[in-house]
Design a protein around this motif. Structure first.
Motif, PDB file in Angstrom:
ATOM      1  N   VAL A  12     -34.478  12.237   9.708  1.00 54.71           N
ATOM      2  CA  VAL A  12     -35.923  11.783   9.468  1.00 54.71           C
ATOM      3  C   VAL A  12     -36.807  11.863  10.867  1.00 54.71           C
ATOM      4  CG1 VAL A  12     -37.505  10.083   8.605  1.00 54.71           C
ATOM      5  CG2 VAL A  12     -35.402  10.517   7.364  1.00 54.71           C
TER       6      VAL A  12
ATOM      7  N   TRP B 179     -29.775  14.460   0.249  1.00 53.04           N
ATOM      8  CA  TRP B 179     -30.294  13.701  -0.628  1.00 53.04           C
ATOM      9  C   TRP B 179     -30.963  12.320   0.177  1.00 53.04           C
ATOM     10  CZ3 TRP B 179     -29.026  12.532  -6.261  1.00 53.04           C
ATOM     11  CH2 TRP B 179     -28.403  13.672  -6.848  1.00 53.04           C
ATOM     12  N   TRP B 180     -31.905  11.523  -0.375  1.00 52.18           N
ATOM     13  CA  TRP B 180     -32.437  10.633   0.476  1.00 52.18           C
ATOM     14  C   TRP B 180     -33.222   9.734  -0.588  1.00 52.18           C
ATOM     15  CZ3 TRP B 180     -34.269  15.735   0.923  1.00 52.18           C
ATOM     16  CH2 TRP B 180     -35.459  15.627   0.698  1.00 52.18           C
ATOM     17  N   THR B 181     -33.838   8.535  -0.223  1.00 55.24           N
ATOM     18  CA  THR B 181     -34.504   7.585  -0.959  1.00 55.24           C
ATOM     19  C   THR B 181     -36.082   7.767  -0.486  1.00 55.24           C
ATOM     20  OG1 THR B 181     -34.534   5.567   0.383  1.00 55.24           O
ATOM     21  CG2 THR B 181     -32.786   6.105  -1.527  1.00 55.24           C
TER      22      THR B 181
ATOM     23  N   SER C 178     -31.181   7.917  10.820  1.00 59.06           N
ATOM     24  CA  SER C 178     -30.735   8.292   9.489  1.00 59.06           C
ATOM     25  C   SER C 178     -30.494   9.868   9.578  1.00 59.06           C
ATOM     26  CB  SER C 178     -31.934   8.064   8.334  1.00 59.06           C
ATOM     27  OG  SER C 178     -31.289   8.601   7.131  1.00 59.06           O
TER      28      SER C 178
ATOM     29  N   LYS D 143     -27.802   0.749   2.722  1.00 58.47           N
ATOM     30  CA  LYS D 143     -27.853   2.016   2.013  1.00 58.47           C
ATOM     31  C   LYS D 143     -27.437   1.927   0.723  1.00 58.47           C
ATOM     32  CE  LYS D 143     -25.924   6.671   2.108  1.00 58.47           C
ATOM     33  NZ  LYS D 143     -25.068   7.791   2.622  1.00 58.47           N
TER      34      LYS D 143
ATOM     35  N   ILE E 118     -38.383  15.385   6.674  1.00 55.73           N
ATOM     36  CA  ILE E 118     -36.834  15.687   6.594  1.00 55.73           C
ATOM     37  C   ILE E 118     -37.061  16.940   7.353  1.00 55.73           C
ATOM     38  CG2 ILE E 118     -34.813  15.987   5.522  1.00 55.73           C
ATOM     39  CD1 ILE E 118     -36.197  13.108   4.864  1.00 55.73           C
TER      40      ILE E 118
ATOM     41  N   PRO F 164     -39.266   8.573   3.900  1.00 53.96           N
ATOM     42  CA  PRO F 164     -37.826   8.722   3.531  1.00 53.96           C
ATOM     43  C   PRO F 164     -36.875   7.829   4.304  1.00 53.96           C
ATOM     44  CG  PRO F 164     -38.790  10.583   4.724  1.00 53.96           C
ATOM     45  CD  PRO F 164     -39.990   9.701   4.372  1.00 53.96           C
ATOM     46  N   GLU F 165     -35.880   7.604   3.677  1.00 54.19           N
ATOM     47  CA  GLU F 165     -34.735   6.521   4.306  1.00 54.19           C
ATOM     48  C   GLU F 165     -33.408   7.021   3.773  1.00 54.19           C
ATOM     49  OE1 GLU F 165     -34.808   2.135   5.341  1.00 54.19           O
ATOM     50  OE2 GLU F 165     -35.522   2.694   3.560  1.00 54.19           O
ATOM     51  N   TYR F 166     -32.242   6.675   4.162  1.00 56.24           N
ATOM     52  CA  TYR F 166     -30.934   6.917   3.866  1.00 56.24           C
ATOM     53  C   TYR F 166     -30.612   8.094   3.687  1.00 56.24           C
ATOM     54  CZ  TYR F 166     -31.233   1.659   3.819  1.00 56.24           C
ATOM     55  OH  TYR F 166     -31.362   0.403   4.006  1.00 56.24           O
ATOM     56  N   LEU F 167     -30.711   9.173   4.587  1.00 53.46           N
ATOM     57  CA  LEU F 167     -30.477  10.553   4.237  1.00 53.46           C
ATOM     58  C   LEU F 167     -28.735  10.629   4.015  1.00 53.46           C
ATOM     59  CD1 LEU F 167     -32.999  11.270   5.227  1.00 53.46           C
ATOM     60  CD2 LEU F 167     -32.102  13.117   6.210  1.00 53.46           C
TER      61      LEU F 167
ATOM     62  N   ALA G 207     -27.790  13.333   8.333  1.00 52.83           N
ATOM     63  CA  ALA G 207     -26.896  13.714   7.128  1.00 52.83           C
ATOM     64  C   ALA G 207     -26.149  15.011   7.820  1.00 52.83           C
ATOM     65  CB  ALA G 207     -27.471  13.943   6.120  1.00 52.83           C
TER      66      ALA G 207
END
Length: 671
Positions: A358, A38-40, A347, A83, A368, A27-30, A349
């Motif tokens: 992460v 949200w994340w990718t 990363s 991002k 996460i 996972p990346e970009y929280l 949030a």
């Protein structure tokens, strides 16, 4: 369980290449959208696309993918990407999300709670060069009749060459009116710098900051914190530099809830968190330590710290390994997050009193994890780790410090072979593969990696080397590689290999080296350098740099097009150095078998470098294999590619080290 004696490298393992591929990436970009997270996430089995994941505010249930294939939430800004999404909560209708789609690099918007509305494009296409690209967005909702805007970084090609482009902060209307009209994209300030990060607005919206730097600097060499006033029409005025410089790297700058400006800067020799006076530039170190509170800015949007509404600051920090802590700026006290996680990514949030990040460890894949700063309780809320096999097949790593030439420290992680039901015959020493990480201004984190376990569970040891030049150990360690690329990295990796053999941990006759990108360079340089002569029995070289002169003269992308100025020296005054260090010019020195792996769509380390190297190898009878993959760029993402690459590498070692294996196709070695 009964233990059976069997030679190293012959052990059976339930960790196959398909399992490695299925667990590639994390996972990346929280980000927080209201109280949601949200994340990718990677999807190797779906052509390597990145899915956009959504976790409900109540944290009840699993996260869901909000966009079906073929939507791919990723961009190519500075080629490594930035991002690719942002979201905002709305009073009605659910959240509004914007994202970049990899296939066309356009910025889109969509309302996930309105299934009848498909994503709509916000930005136009361009036929010039690499087109238009967007990253690191922030949604600025409109007021009254105004539709609102997305403020982000725009990368715009102005010609056909890889360096014919400009980058600057822009505003894109959310109503889609710029989808076919470039003039509707508002440029918020002049394109005064070659590279910029996304703007960060002060709590009252009156000021904005971003990072900027120019060739030949890389962001870990020197960056500037640019500050501006936000005019009534949203443009940036009175733009000035308030921190940073050519020998000071600021990894991140952001506003705290009280309007103070925070920055992670290495002005002390370590990336420490400072409070910066936006009017005078005076900086106060909030937690002076010989630790890093930042890292190499390889992707725009990396976040090592995140201010909370309470005034506390969540920080990713450490020396080598990175932990998540909560810093009280008033007292300087730092409390680390409890739990089994030993490595946290850049990363973060924040939602109210909660911080999500992460996290991983040598026994846990990337999860996460959310910390409630009021209670001190932390819990896994997404991507929960599930052991796909018995953890007894995972390696038990050792954190070690070796010594290179002149007694200098060399940091490494050593993963001895491990199997619950196999042990080697008395007196046999294991083969080892030295892993050189990419970057090179990066590092190998100490985390569970099934690709490492793939080899160690079969009886092949792995040594990951954070050679001089790696991040995580201060600027002095990082600067060891200045003008010494192809020297220090090669020497440090060889020092680790030689020490493992000398102390009886590894078989001196069965040592290999491997790496990708800059690690591919180090692998190839090691096979052609006198500094590593007779150390390695073979090597695996993946999407490498092989010809410094070609790379410096237009064979790579803009972001790294002047990287060699610091790694090797200015090309104009160091032509001999460029020629002498390049593996392409020392191909006749290769004396051992090697595997060369390359993506045919790679614009960072293009296939021409591999082709030129093989041409220079000529008719020399050195066994080798070259596997080139269509549709792959810099870093393999597709499951079938990863499977083929991993199995080919194992076959190389099996042939070279005399190991009997029938679980992988035999790699044909040409002569």
């Amino acid at each position: 369980m009964t233990t059976t004696r069997a030679p190293y490298g012959s052990w059976p393992s339930p960790i196959d290449a398909a399992l490695v591929a299925a667990h590639d990436g994390g996972p990346e970009y929280l980000g927080a959208v209201g109280e949601e997270v949200w994340w990718t996430a990677p999807r190797p089995q779906e052509g390597g696309r990145r899915a956009l994941m959504r976790l409900a505010a109540d944290r009840d249930g699993e996260a869901v993918s909000v966009l079906p294939a073929p939507w791919n939430v990723r961009n190519r800004v500075i080629e490594y990407g930035g991002k690719p999404w942002a979201g905002t909560a709305r009073a009605a209708g659910g959240p509004l999300i914007v994202f970049t789609h990899f296939a066309d690099q356009r910025l889109y918007a969509f309302a996930p709670d309105d299934p009848g509305t498909a994503p709509w494009p916000l930005t136009p296409l361009s036929a010039v060069g690499g087109g238009l690209r967007w990253c690191d967005p922030v949604i600025r909702p409109g007021r009254g009749q105004a539709a609102g805007e997305v403020v982000c970084v725009m990368e715009e090609f102005t010609g056909e060459g890889p360096t014919d482009l400009r980058r600057l902060p822009v505003a894109v209307p959310l109503d889609g009116s710029a989808a076919d009209d470039r003039t509707r994209v508002r440029e918020l300030t002049a394109a005064a710098h070659r590279f910029v990060t996304g703007p960060r607005f002060s709590p009252d919206g009156a000021r904005v900051v971003w990072l900027a730097w120019d060739h030949p600097s890389m962001p870990w060499d020197g960056t500037e914190v640019r500050l501006a006033e936000v005019a009534g029409d949203g443009t940036f005025t009175d733009v000035r530099t308030v921190a940073g410089g050519p020998e000071e790297s600021v990894a991140q700058a952001e506003w705290a809830a009280d309007g103070s400006l925070l920055a992670s800067t290495d002005r002390t020799g370590w990336w420490n968190l400072h409070r910066v006076d936006p009017d005078t530039g005076t900086a106060v170190n909030l937690c002076p330590r010989e630790e890093e509170f930042g890292g190499g800015l390889w992707k725009i949007g990396h976040r090592w710290f995140a201010p909370l509404p309470s005034g506390l600051v969540a920080v990713v920090h450490g020396r080598g390994a990175m932990k998540l802590g909560i810093l009280d700026p008033a007292s300087g006290e730092l409390a680390d997050t409890p739990g089994p996680w030993t490595e946290w990514a850049a990363s973060l949030a924040v939602s109210g009193t909660r911080v999500a990040g992460v996290a991983s460890s040598p026994h846990l894949a990337h999860e996460i994890v959310e910390l409630d700063t009021l209670t001190g309780h932390s819990a896994v809320i997404g991507s929960p780790h599930r052991d796909p096999v018995d953890p007894a097949y995972y390696p038990e790593p050792e954190v070690r410090v070796f010594h290179g030439p002149d007694g200098r420290d060399v940091h490494a992680h050593v993963y001895p072979p491990r199997h619950p039901a196999r042990t080697a015959p008395d007196g046999e020493l294991p083969p080892y593969v030295v892993w050189a990480h990419g970057g090179p201004t990066s590092r190998a984190p100490l985390v569970l990696d099934l690709e490492i376990a793939y080899f160690t569970s079969r009886g092949i040891g792995v040594a990951e080397v954070n050679y001089g030049g790696s991040t995580g150990y201060g600027r002095e360690y990082r600067n060891r590689l200045r003008e010494q690329w192809g020297v220090v990295d090669v020497e440090d990796c060889a020092a680790v290999a030689r020490t493992l053999a000398a102390e009886g941990s590894a078989d001196a006759a069965r040592l290999a080296i491997r790496g990708g990108s800059a690690g591919g360079w180090t692998s190839a340089a090691s096979l052609t350098s006198p500094a590593a002569r007779d150390v390695y029995a073979c090597g695996t070289i993946t999407y490498p740099i092989l010809d410094l002169s070609g790379w410096a003269e237009g064979e790579t992308h803009d972001f790294e097009s002047r990287y060699l100025d610091s790694l090797v020296g200015a090309p104009a005054t160091n032509a001999d150095r460029y020629r002498e260090r390049s593996p392409v010019n020392r191909a006749e020195q290769v004396a051992v078998p090697f595997l060369l792996l390359q993506g045919l769509d790679d614009v960072i380390c293009p296939p021409i470098q591999c082709e030129r190297f093989l041409e220079r190898l000529g008719e020399r009878a050195v066994p080798h294999a070259y596997l080139a993959f269509e549709g792959e760029g810099h870093g393999f993402r597709r499951a079938d590619t990863i499977v083929r690459a991993v199995e080919a590498e194992l076959s190389l070692y099996a042939q070279r080290f005399g190991m009997a294996r029938d679980d992988v196709p035999v790699l044909k070695l040409e002569r």
